[in-house]
Design a protein around this motif. Structure first.
Motif, PDB file in Angstrom:
ATOM      1  N   GLY A 114      -8.782  -9.836   4.417  1.00  0.00           N
ATOM      2  CA  GLY A 114      -9.264 -10.769   5.440  1.00  0.00           C
ATOM      3  C   GLY A 114     -10.626 -11.338   5.075  1.00  0.00           C
ATOM      4  O   GLY A 114     -10.901 -12.519   5.311  1.00  0.00           O
ATOM      5  N   LYS A 115     -11.464 -10.514   4.486  1.00  0.00           N
ATOM      6  CA  LYS A 115     -12.808 -10.941   4.103  1.00  0.00           C
ATOM      7  C   LYS A 115     -12.782 -11.784   2.828  1.00  0.00           C
ATOM      8  O   LYS A 115     -13.492 -12.789   2.714  1.00  0.00           O
ATOM      9  N   LEU A 116     -11.959 -11.368   1.868  1.00  0.00           N
ATOM     10  CA  LEU A 116     -11.830 -12.130   0.630  1.00  0.00           C
ATOM     11  C   LEU A 116     -11.311 -13.534   0.912  1.00  0.00           C
ATOM     12  O   LEU A 116     -11.775 -14.512   0.328  1.00  0.00           O
ATOM     13  N   SER A 117     -10.361 -13.635   1.831  1.00  0.00           N
ATOM     14  CA  SER A 117      -9.803 -14.947   2.164  1.00  0.00           C
ATOM     15  C   SER A 117     -10.869 -15.877   2.717  1.00  0.00           C
ATOM     16  O   SER A 117     -10.861 -17.083   2.459  1.00  0.00           O
ATOM     17  N   GLN A 118     -11.826 -15.332   3.476  1.00  0.00           N
ATOM     18  CA  GLN A 118     -12.903 -16.156   4.026  1.00  0.00           C
ATOM     19  C   GLN A 118     -13.775 -16.723   2.912  1.00  0.00           C
ATOM     20  O   GLN A 118     -14.083 -17.920   2.892  1.00  0.00           O
ATOM     21  N   LEU A 280      -8.688   1.705  24.921  1.00  0.00           N
ATOM     22  CA  LEU A 280      -9.402   1.972  26.167  1.00  0.00           C
ATOM     23  C   LEU A 280     -10.211   0.779  26.661  1.00  0.00           C
ATOM     24  O   LEU A 280     -10.348   0.568  27.867  1.00  0.00           O
ATOM     25  N   GLU A 281     -10.751  -0.006  25.725  1.00  0.00           N
ATOM     26  CA  GLU A 281     -11.634  -1.097  26.136  1.00  0.00           C
ATOM     27  C   GLU A 281     -11.149  -2.485  25.725  1.00  0.00           C
ATOM     28  O   GLU A 281     -11.773  -3.484  26.074  1.00  0.00           O
ATOM     29  N   GLY A 282     -10.058  -2.553  24.962  1.00  0.00           N
ATOM     30  CA  GLY A 282      -9.493  -3.862  24.640  1.00  0.00           C
ATOM     31  C   GLY A 282     -10.247  -4.637  23.586  1.00  0.00           C
ATOM     32  O   GLY A 282     -10.046  -5.849  23.445  1.00  0.00           O
ATOM     33  N   TYR A 283     -11.115  -3.967  22.829  1.00  0.00           N
ATOM     34  CA  TYR A 283     -11.818  -4.661  21.744  1.00  0.00           C
ATOM     35  C   TYR A 283     -11.377  -4.069  20.412  1.00  0.00           C
ATOM     36  O   TYR A 283     -11.307  -2.851  20.247  1.00  0.00           O
ATOM     37  N   PHE A 284     -11.136  -4.958  19.446  1.00  0.00           N
ATOM     38  CA  PHE A 284     -10.596  -4.607  18.131  1.00  0.00           C
ATOM     39  C   PHE A 284     -11.701  -4.765  17.092  1.00  0.00           C
ATOM     40  O   PHE A 284     -12.139  -5.876  16.808  1.00  0.00           O
ATOM     41  N   CYS A 285     -12.190  -3.646  16.556  1.00  0.00           N
ATOM     42  CA  CYS A 285     -13.241  -3.700  15.539  1.00  0.00           C
ATOM     43  C   CYS A 285     -12.678  -3.275  14.191  1.00  0.00           C
ATOM     44  O   CYS A 285     -11.588  -2.717  14.107  1.00  0.00           O
ATOM     45  N   GLU A 286     -13.424  -3.535  13.129  1.00  0.00           N
ATOM     46  CA  GLU A 286     -12.999  -3.063  11.814  1.00  0.00           C
ATOM     47  C   GLU A 286     -13.341  -1.579  11.678  1.00  0.00           C
ATOM     48  O   GLU A 286     -14.203  -1.056  12.409  1.00  0.00           O
ATOM     49  N   PRO A 323      -6.721  -6.428   8.739  1.00  0.00           N
ATOM     50  CA  PRO A 323      -5.487  -6.191   9.493  1.00  0.00           C
ATOM     51  C   PRO A 323      -4.565  -5.164   8.849  1.00  0.00           C
ATOM     52  O   PRO A 323      -3.805  -4.490   9.550  1.00  0.00           O
ATOM     53  N   ASP A 324      -4.623  -5.024   7.531  1.00  0.00           N
ATOM     54  CA  ASP A 324      -3.746  -4.059   6.847  1.00  0.00           C
ATOM     55  C   ASP A 324      -3.995  -2.641   7.338  1.00  0.00           C
ATOM     56  O   ASP A 324      -3.057  -1.883   7.578  1.00  0.00           O
ATOM     57  N   THR A 325      -5.260  -2.273   7.493  1.00  0.00           N
ATOM     58  CA  THR A 325      -5.585  -0.927   7.976  1.00  0.00           C
ATOM     59  C   THR A 325      -5.085  -0.727   9.397  1.00  0.00           C
ATOM     60  O   THR A 325      -4.572   0.338   9.743  1.00  0.00           O
TER      61      THR A 325
END
Length: 347
Positions: A114-118, A280-286, A323-325
């Motif tokens: 995801g980062k490489l694509s950016q 629990l909180e609905g936030y998606f972090c790396e 996203p793979d992880t």
């Protein structure tokens, strides 16, 4: 509407108006997390600084806006960085915005796609090397020493000046500093920058207190905790897979001056916290962001906190960076026939 951190905190980030390079970064949410707090230690007051909602999806944008602006002001033609991912994305985006060339050096096979694509999408010239981030940074320093490009890793002092604005925002929102600030640590510049921001606000009388800084590294990449360089760092949290942090000494100063600590967490603990936050909180972090939450859980189990403690955790990057992880470490997709009854079985 925010015009970016340089305009918002112009007093602290001097620059010629015509040189400013911004994607309107900053002003990220400070999200109360009551359900997660209840799970970690009932009675604490927990807030999440959502740095993954910056323009390129990570906290790196804060430092990059100022570093690129200063590069433009100096007449630079290009910038260069070593990266495990987020720095490359931010450097490429802000260089594109400024009309400068961006060169990125990454460790082969050690960067989330995801980062490489950016970096590629923004037009950076990307090179891979057989080695780790620390070796990539040595190479980048050598190239930058020629004077043909400016290095925009966190050894660039303007990076830290931009990143400290996150501490300003936290204090502006809460009305004072928190009791504890929890953060994941890789190259150690972010914990250094936050502490500088808190100290500056305290000196100026904008806040009455300063937080204890709690930094967490992955157990397979924990040089500061171990007190020695890790030659072959390994962790699922790619953004903090660093064995020789550039800001090692100032990070230790942040710990010591604040009365805080450093500790390490396993990949298993990181993934547990990663899923817990999302559910629990609905936030998606790396994954790297979740290391600090894993550390929070670890300390809470030891009785480190008390009721009423106000804690801020910085979530450094968005989950869509890797996203793979997420797919490998969450629930499976279930194949069914197109009948409502099949879905109702699972309710």
């Amino acid at each position: 509407m925010s015009q970016g951190i340089i305009h918002h905190y112009r007093k602290y980030l001097p620059i010629a108006e015509e040189a400013i390079v911004t994607l309107h970064e900053g002003s990220t949410p400070l999200l109360p997390a009551p359900r997660l707090a209840e799970k970690i230690f009932p009675g604490i007051e927990l807030y999440l600084k959502l740095e993954g909602l910056n323009p390129t999806g990570s906290f790196k944008d804060r430092g990059m806006t100022y570093a690129l602006s200063k590069a433009v002001e100096s007449g630079a033609r290009g910038v260069i960085c070593a990266s495990t991912g987020n720095t490359s994305a931010a450097a490429a985006a802000y260089a594109a915005r400024a009309g400068l060339k961006a060169i990125v050096v990454i460790p082969e096979g050690k960067i989330a796609l995801g980062k490489l694509s950016q970096a590629l999408m923004h037009g950076a010239v990307v090179y891979t090397i057989k080695g780790n981030f620390d070796q990539a940074l040595v190479l980048v320093r050598e190239v930058a020493a020629t004077g043909k490009v400016i290095i925009v890793n966190s050894i660039n002092p303007y990076r830290l000046e931009g990143q400290k604005t996150a501490a300003f925002e936290i204090c502006d929102t809460l009305g004072d500093a928190p009791d504890y600030h929890v953060i994941s640590v890789g190259n150690a510049a972010n914990i250094t920058a936050y502490w500088a921001g808190y100290k500056q606000y305290h000196r100026e009388g904008k806040v009455l207190t300063k937080p204890k800084m709690l930094g967490f590294q992955a157990s397979g990449a924990a040089p500061i905790v171990l007190g020695r360089i890790v030659k072959n760092p390994e962790t699922i949290a790619t953004a903090i897979r660093i064995g020789n942090p550039a800001s090692w000494k100032p990070a230790l100063a942040a710990r010591d001056e604040s009365g805080g600590l450093f500790d390490k967490v396993t990949d298993k603990e990181i993934l547990q916290a990663y899923r817990m936050l999302a559910r629990l909180e609905g936030y998606f972090c790396e994954p790297a962001s979740a290391a600090c939450l894993a550390g929070l859980l670890k300390l809470a189990k030891k009785g480190f906190f008390k009721k009423g403690d106000r804690i801020v955790a910085t979530l450094t990057g968005h989950g869509l960076k890797d996203p793979d992880t997420a797919i490998k470490n969450s629930g499976k997709v279930k194949r069914i026939s197109p009948k409502a009854g099949e879905i109702l079985k699972g309710l």
